[in-house]
Scaffold this active site. Structure first.
Site, PDB file in Angstrom:
ATOM      1  N   CYS A 150       0.818  -1.210   0.000  1.00 61.78           N
ATOM      2  CA  CYS A 150       0.000   0.000   0.000  1.00 61.78           C
ATOM      3  C   CYS A 150       0.856   1.266   0.000  1.00 61.78           C
ATOM      4  O   CYS A 150       0.676   2.145  -0.843  1.00 61.78           O
ATOM      5  CB  CYS A 150      -0.960  -0.008   1.182  1.00 61.78           C
ATOM      6  N   TYR A 151       1.791   1.367   0.928  1.00 59.92           N
ATOM      7  CA  TYR A 151       2.668   2.538   0.948  1.00 59.92           C
ATOM      8  C   TYR A 151       3.477   2.672  -0.351  1.00 59.92           C
ATOM      9  O   TYR A 151       3.585   3.774  -0.909  1.00 59.92           O
ATOM     10  CB  TYR A 151       3.628   2.469   2.129  1.00 59.92           C
TER      11      TYR A 151
END
Length: 346
Positions: A150-151
């Site tokens: 996600c990051y």
């Protein structure tokens, strides 16, 4: 119809996969896998699926699943997919792994940052890093897809164009990131209890977060050389969402129009990346529940730096939505099929 099996269907990312795939016109879910809830009704674990899903949870037998499904999603902790996958499975079904097992191309880096021995290094070179906006053509023919973290998704898409075009010095990149609590998963942890998280914000994984080498590797491809950067994530008291604010030194004098033209060059044909209008900062609320990533930037002439910003839903574009996007590409479907979801508000 594409027959889909999900291992890890009862985690947050797995639950989001179910939600998205139930609305996909070309998909039938044939396996709701969950090591913790075998033989329990799926809707008893996620009551929002009452009268929508009647099936019970199966186990994580990927060998058996490969005989029933065209594609297997593994929304599982690191190490599980690598311990299960083999040539026989990949010859029968495509695998889209939402863990980090096949994201990094250097097995030594994986083992250093994740603290475990890689169980299937023979498939690392074959695995395609499934950031569709950058690796679209490779995803189309892949049988093993490493769904990005996600990051790294939010960070890479926000920064990539300026690195690729040489407008910033990659050695000066600093990324400040913030995520909602669903990014930590559904497992019970003291640090994620309501009283620990509510009315609080904290940095974690400082100088040691496992997504750091993934971001460095992807931006290194853009720069054409190794990239080392600072990445600091923070936990904020909200359910969903990621916001990244990144800083880097400019390599030349540029105007707003110059930088905007670079972002438009990369993203003006990308449905899921929205380059915002001048001076509009991305907000997590404006992407919640959707597969969109909102990006923008601000030039600071006083420091000769540019501030790059991005916001997205960590469970959709940061996990399940991106996995569906990868599936669509891998099976020759419209990339946005089942994902044309307007963000939820409020």
């Amino acid at each position: 119809m594409i027959k889909v099996g999900i291992i890890g269907a009862t985690g947050y990312a797995g639950g989001e996969l179910v939600r998205l795939l139930l609305g996909h016109p070309e998909v039938k879910i044939v396996w709701y896998g969950s090591r913790s809830y075998v033989d329990q009704k799926y809707a008893s674990i996620y009551q929002n699926m009452f009268q929508l899903v009647d099936e019970t949870c199966m186990d994580d037998n990927m060998e058996a699943l490969a005989d029933e499904a065209d594609v297997i999603f593994t929304a599982t902790p690191q190490g599980l997919c690598a311990s299960l996958v083999n040539e026989g499975i990949l010859s029968r079904a495509k695998v889209i792994d939402l863990s980090a097992d096949f994201r990094l191309k250097d097995v030594k880096i994986y083992e250093k940052w994740y603290g475990m021995t890689h169980k299937a290094p023979q498939f690392i070179d074959e695995a395609v890093y499934g950031l569709c906006e950058i690796n679209r053509e490779q995803v189309r023919g892949a049988r093993l897809i490493a769904n990005p973290g996600c990051y790294p998704t939010c960070s890479t898409l926000s920064i990539y164009p300026l690195v690729k075009e040489g407008l910033i010095d990659p050695a000066t990149i600093i990324i400040d990131a913030k995520s909602g609590t669903s990014g930590a998963g559904r497992g019970a942890k003291t640090d994620n209890l309501y009283c620990e998280v509510n009315e609080n914000i904290k940095a974690y994984g400082v100088a040691s977060h496992r997504h750091t080498p993934e971001i460095e590797e992807q931006l290194g491809y853009a720069a054409g050389k190794p990239v080392v950067l600072n990445f600091t994530p923070h936990l904020v008291p909200m359910n969903r969402g990621i916001l990244i604010t990144a800083y880097a030194s400019l390599t030349k004098d540029v105007s707003y129009e110059d930088v905007k033209a670079v972002y438009d060059q990369y993203y003006n044909k990308e449905y899921f990346v929205r380059v915002l209008e001048k001076d509009v900062c991305p907000q997590t609320k404006w992407v919640e529940g959707s597969n969109f990533v909102d990006v923008n930037f601000k030039i600071d002439p006083r420091t000769n730096r540019v501030i790059m910003m991005g916001a997205m839903d960590n469970l959709v574009k940061g996990a399940a939505g991106q996995a569906v996007q990868n599936m669509n590409l891998a099976f020759g479907l419209d990339e946005a099929e089942g994902l044309r979801l307007a963000p939820m508000f409020p």
